[in-house]
Design a protein around this motif. Sequence first.
Motif: not given
Length: 272
Positions: A207-210, A231-246
């Motif tokens: 309980v309460g784990s990060i 916005i993708f947060y992994i540990g102390s890092r953050a990235l923008i992820l945008v993927a559009l498909s058709e």
Amino acid sequence: MSLFQMLTQKLDDWKTGVAGTWGVWIEDLHTEQRWIWNEAKTFYSASIIKVPIMIAVYRQADRGALELSREVILRKEDQVGGSGVLQHLTPGTRFTVKDLVTLMIIQSDNTATNLLIDLLGKNVIRETMNELGMTGSTFYNKLMILPANPEGINQITAEDMARVYKALATGKAISWHASQEMVQILKKQQLNDCFPYFLPSKNTEIVGSIPPYEMAHKTGMVTRILHDSGIFYIGSRALILVALSEGLNYHEAQKGLGELARLVFDVYTGQE
């Protein structure tokens, strides 16, 4: 070799293996390194357009033109199909503007979206998109309602949506406080079968784990169109992820989106 250089190699491999048409923008918010592909191509927005609509609501609230606590009455004629729960609820029920924004994002509720469009007016949404730098995107129509002679269609680009998420992530969409509130809403997303598809479970026995990651994101889907963005947060890092498909069926596009996010996760957690 930096993490992003490692990621770039993996993304180049991913690119050669996916079918359909894609528009992608991936950016490390700490180093500002980017991997982009067809970033300026326009795609039908589907429900991704709800993100700038949310920002338009908060901008009007910041300017004193709208209160987030204001109540809106649900009418029978407002109820439309597709995603969301409001179409099934009793007309006459009252919802705050903040509640409608939350439902629009986390359940992709089309009725909530249209109520907010009526409240704001289309020009306010267009002005917000312009202020955000969404120069390649357009907004014309409510959700699930298409006029007989539409002026145009709702369109976005990966580059424009990356600008939007970067403004949110850096507290510049309106203010730091407003950006934080909107990111928290995006983190409550209940439609998690695209980017998170191949990611590990966030549930732990302690309980309460990060959690191993967090994602503040919004999807969009119509026939042979599937997007995810955020916005993708992994540990102390953050990235923008945008993927559009058709041009792909749902499962093909879902697989491509899931693989993309998993590549990022594996590189940034040292699993690749």
